[in-house]
Design a protein around this motif. Structure first.
Motif, short mmCIF file in Angstrom:
data_model
loop_
_atom_site.label_atom_id
_atom_site.label_comp_id
_atom_site.label_asym_id
_atom_site.label_seq_id
_atom_site.Cartn_x
_atom_site.Cartn_y
_atom_site.Cartn_z
N UNK A 184 0.82 -1.20 0.00
CA UNK A 184 0.00 0.00 0.00
C UNK A 184 0.85 1.25 0.00
N UNK A 192 3.87 9.25 6.97
CA UNK A 192 4.85 8.75 6.01
C UNK A 192 5.17 9.79 4.94
N UNK A 214 4.08 13.30 2.93
CA UNK A 214 3.12 14.36 2.62
C UNK A 214 2.00 14.35 3.66
N UNK A 251 -14.18 17.03 13.73
CA UNK A 251 -13.19 16.66 12.71
C UNK A 251 -12.91 15.17 12.69
N UNK A 252 -13.44 14.42 13.61
CA UNK A 252 -13.28 12.96 13.62
C UNK A 252 -14.63 12.34 13.35
N UNK A 255 -11.02 10.03 15.36
CA UNK A 255 -10.36 9.27 14.30
C UNK A 255 -9.50 10.18 13.45
N UNK A 266 -3.83 0.44 11.97
CA UNK A 266 -4.62 1.55 11.44
C UNK A 266 -6.01 1.62 12.04
N UNK A 306 -1.58 6.17 17.07
CA UNK A 306 -2.73 6.39 16.17
C UNK A 306 -4.00 6.64 16.96
N UNK A 325 -3.15 20.52 1.22
CA UNK A 325 -2.24 19.40 0.96
C UNK A 325 -2.58 18.69 -0.36
N UNK A 328 -3.29 8.52 -2.85
CA UNK A 328 -1.97 9.08 -2.53
C UNK A 328 -1.49 8.35 -1.28
N UNK A 329 -0.49 7.51 -1.44
CA UNK A 329 -0.16 6.58 -0.35
C UNK A 329 0.31 7.32 0.89
N UNK A 330 0.98 8.46 0.71
CA UNK A 330 1.47 9.18 1.89
C UNK A 330 0.32 9.86 2.63
N UNK A 331 -0.57 10.52 1.88
CA UNK A 331 -1.71 11.17 2.52
C UNK A 331 -2.69 10.14 3.11
N UNK A 332 -2.76 8.99 2.47
CA UNK A 332 -3.67 7.95 2.93
C UNK A 332 -3.39 7.53 4.37
N UNK A 333 -2.11 7.60 4.73
CA UNK A 333 -1.71 7.23 6.09
C UNK A 333 -2.46 8.05 7.15
N UNK A 334 -2.85 9.26 6.78
CA UNK A 334 -3.52 10.16 7.73
C UNK A 334 -4.96 9.75 8.01
N UNK A 335 -5.47 8.77 7.31
CA UNK A 335 -6.81 8.26 7.55
C UNK A 335 -6.72 6.84 8.08
N UNK A 336 -6.68 5.82 7.26
CA UNK A 336 -7.00 5.95 5.84
C UNK A 336 -8.50 6.15 5.60
N UNK A 337 -8.79 7.07 4.64
CA UNK A 337 -10.17 7.29 4.20
C UNK A 337 -11.10 7.67 5.34
N UNK A 338 -10.66 8.59 6.17
CA UNK A 338 -11.52 9.03 7.27
C UNK A 338 -11.02 10.35 7.83
N UNK A 339 -11.92 11.06 8.51
CA UNK A 339 -11.50 12.24 9.26
C UNK A 339 -11.09 13.40 8.36
N UNK A 340 -10.20 14.22 8.92
CA UNK A 340 -9.81 15.48 8.28
C UNK A 340 -9.37 15.30 6.83
N UNK A 341 -8.54 14.31 6.57
CA UNK A 341 -8.00 14.16 5.21
C UNK A 341 -9.09 13.75 4.22
#
Lengths: 455, 455
Positions: free
Chosen positions: A27, A57, A59, A103-104, A107, A303, A328, B70, B97-110
């Protein structure tokens, strides 16, 4: 004199790990391991600071820093003793900020930011107590420990009274297990051989070294191409023999049906567990996969966003191995809740680590789990990746396949000032100089300025 | 000449709604309704821009803006036609975007940031097509629609082929339903009477007005004090009579056991649905509550993070009513996936709205659902709150309890320039002048500068 929190300084620290494909998986092909880092200071005059961070990781590390800064107002000016003495209430003051909660809720970016701040406060509390965090937690009474936990949304699976009872049951053996831990440490497994970007030769060489170093479990990344995975797992199995455990990690690459098929291809090589077969959000999907591939074990958690999803993973029978991450969910408090849930359901906790400083942090939680919660190390291992530890003031020590119990006061969370300066993004020397040397040993030690949030 | 995206401008816009307790509920006592807003421009020379936003309730709106910024690198410089013609691939370029995905993944602020950008691109695409978004979507073929959807993690509940089949089945009636929609609009319900901070008198007065205005469903906030809730619901029922539906909304206040008890106290007053009884993350908790309180209906979704959790809510039988939000999951594409899931499971979609511009956005999705997916308006209603619409270029029109179908091209997402300027946080006149008038009508129209992300 009452001491107050007087400084709150953030750092955007990034390591260019994508250059060597360290940390590459199905991933995350090119991560730049990063920390959204915070230092919290007081006017107590004892020179002690709390350090904490969220791991990302690359950006988006700036977004994570912005989220940490959004919490400064909940820290600056507050009474230090009152905040640290009642970490349960302090935790709630962050999580229950109704505007930030939107914002969560609980999460993603905002929750990870709370993790950084909560862990920094625990670092400070442990330093003030003169104890490593694992030992500080292990000396707390069952009543003090349950007071750390927010049981909201948990009571259908675990009540405060059940948690108390569970902690009381394991109380008598604490001293003995503490001594045993100091003597023999906590079992580790290594992911260093298994990154997806590595060649077969490198995989074999590193797997052989891992066994020679005393590891009894290694882990391979899988999930990009099934034929490659079969070949690599077969190679690894031939290298380490039948008695060394080999976990595999798919990093969320599969749908439920794919996972079942893929795992059936890998099963002949006796994987010890299959990690993150699908989305970390998919409680029911994990349960379906686990039923279909039994007796192959299913692991997940790095995660998983919060205690509420962990609760359901346990309720639904979705996993054999629960993998907490130190940074996390919302820090130590929420991880105490998760350790209690796992103990209630009898599922072993084998933390995720690696990244930047995750080994340093999470070792404390497993050691506390052993001494005061689960009361056993059986089938428990903490992930170990031999990577970036040189940037920490109190790095982990792994010997003969085991983490040595830290004895330095604090949460082992502190990054060296020269690292904060050199790897600062985007203005540190590592990032400004196209040809900058990556050898930080040559960089003189100076104070890192960071970005100080106005009080 | 190929057109490119050439500008990406963000705005932190906040309304001081906490002053009047508008929007107050059991979890959110003092929200300042806010938008993390983005405007995307091109060099096409047609003067068209895409507008989008994430909705927040105050503190942290700056974090949300940082997350939107971002994503600028994924937009600026890109070929406009290519990006808009293949919105499925464009969506994936953000989410994967694998780096931005870490900030979720697919949830919350990002993920909410992706929503803002994706919706802005849809706004632009609809403007370029000269169609309101609902109509643009309703004219797309089943093949084009499924190409918008990422079926990853969905295939155990809904495959691409099943989605296609479902869309094809409802294709023949599209023209007739489109005409019907333009004639009679889409049913609305109103939450205006029910905010928790309102007095009983205000509740009764506003409930009476709602019925007089033609609404056949209203909603009350509950969850803070059960005796108050019983009294308020009884009052409301006495005011509107037995035939007007009264939904109640607990805004996540309860654990599973609490919810079951509390709902049993409210059941005698015939609530039409009970919304957000517990954590939006608790799929199994919602299922347990629903089983225990049947036939009282359970609704949730405004805080559900993504399609994967919606999938499970449907698989587990956790809800009777599915409430999408236009700006929490990753925009139009993910909401198309969720509409398809709901249709597959036969659960009506009744969107969450209110906030800032959520009514403006989500009406399009329900209208598209009616014309091209579910094919019916039965038991479908879109939330309506009479609040802040005056700040939009193309505000919703609700008459006799129904949303009139928009005919202006776009996604109705555009906030007036004077509003962007006046309510800019922290430097707009509303926030700098302690005694500033809140009457924006007096503010001259000017271009709002915003923060332009360098190309």
């Amino acid at each position: 004199m009452m001491a107050r929190f007087t400084s709150f300084t953030t750092h955007d620290v990034r390591f260019p790990t994508s250059r060597d494909l360290d940390g590459s998986d199905a991933m995350n092909p090119d991560p730049d391991y990063s920390a959204a880092y915070v230092v919290i200071g007081t006017d107590a005059g004892d020179g002690l600071e709390g350090h904490g961070f969220a791991f990302t990781i690359g950006r988006g590390n700036d977004v994570q820093v912005a989220a940490i800064e959004a919490l400064a107002g909940h820290v600056l000016g507050r009474d230090v003793d009152a905040a640290l003495d009642d970490m349960g209430a302090t935790w709630k003051s962050f999580v229950d900020d109704s505007q930030l909660r939107w914002l969560g809720p609980e999460k993603g970016v905002m929750h990870m930011a709370i993790s950084a701040v909560v862990n920094a406060l625990w670092d400070l509390r442990a330093k003030r107590a003169g104890l490593p965090l694992w030992d500080l937690l292990s000396r707390m009474s069952p009543e003090e420990l349950v007071a750390l936990v927010d049981f909201r949304y948990l009571t259908d699976a675990l009540t405060r009274e059940e948690a108390l009872e569970l902690l009381r049951r394991s109380e008598p053996g604490r001293a003995e297990r503490r001594a045993e831990l100091l003597r023999t440490g906590f079992p580790a497994y290594t992911t260093s051989p298994g990154w997806l970007g590595y060649s077969d030769d490198k995989l074999v060489r590193l797997a052989r070294e891992a066994v020679a170093d005393g590891f009894t479990q290694i882990k391979l990344k899988v999930g990009a191409h099934v034929e490659d995975d079969v070949r690599r797992l077969e190679l690894a199995r031939a290298t380490v023999g039948p008695d060394v455990r080999i976990a595999v990690d798919a990093n969320q690459r599969w749908d439920v049906g794919d996972a079942v098929e893929w795992i059936s291809r890998l099963a002949p090589f006796d994987p010890w567990w299959v990690e993150e077969p699908t989305s970390p959000d998919d409680v029911l999907g994990h349960a379906a996969i686990r039923r279909a591939v039994a007796p192959v074990k299913i692991a997940t958690g790095e995660h998983v966003q919060n205690r509420i999803v962990f609760k359901q993973l346990l309720q639904a029978g979705s996993l054999d191995v629960l993998q907490i991450d130190a940074a996390r969910v919302a820090g130590v408090n929420e991880n105490v809740a998760i350790l209690l849930l796992a103990a209630k359901f009898g599922v072993p906790v084998c933390p995720h680590a690696g990244g930047v400083g995750l080994c340093e942090l999470v070792q404390h939680l497993s050691m506390f789990d052993f001494v005061a919660v689960a009361g056993t190390r059986e089938d428990r291992v903490v992930e170990y990746v031999d990577h970036l530890h040189e940037h920490f003031v109190d790095p982990v020590v792994v010997e003969r396949g085991a983490y040595r119990a830290p004895t330095t006061p604090g949460f082992s969370a502190q990054i060296l000032p020269r690292t904060l300066r050199h790897f600062a993004f985007p203005d540190g020397a590592e990032w400004t100089a196209a040809t900058a040397a990556t050898d930080t040993a040559a960089v003189p030690i100076t104070t890192a300025p960071g970005r100080q949030v106005p009080a």
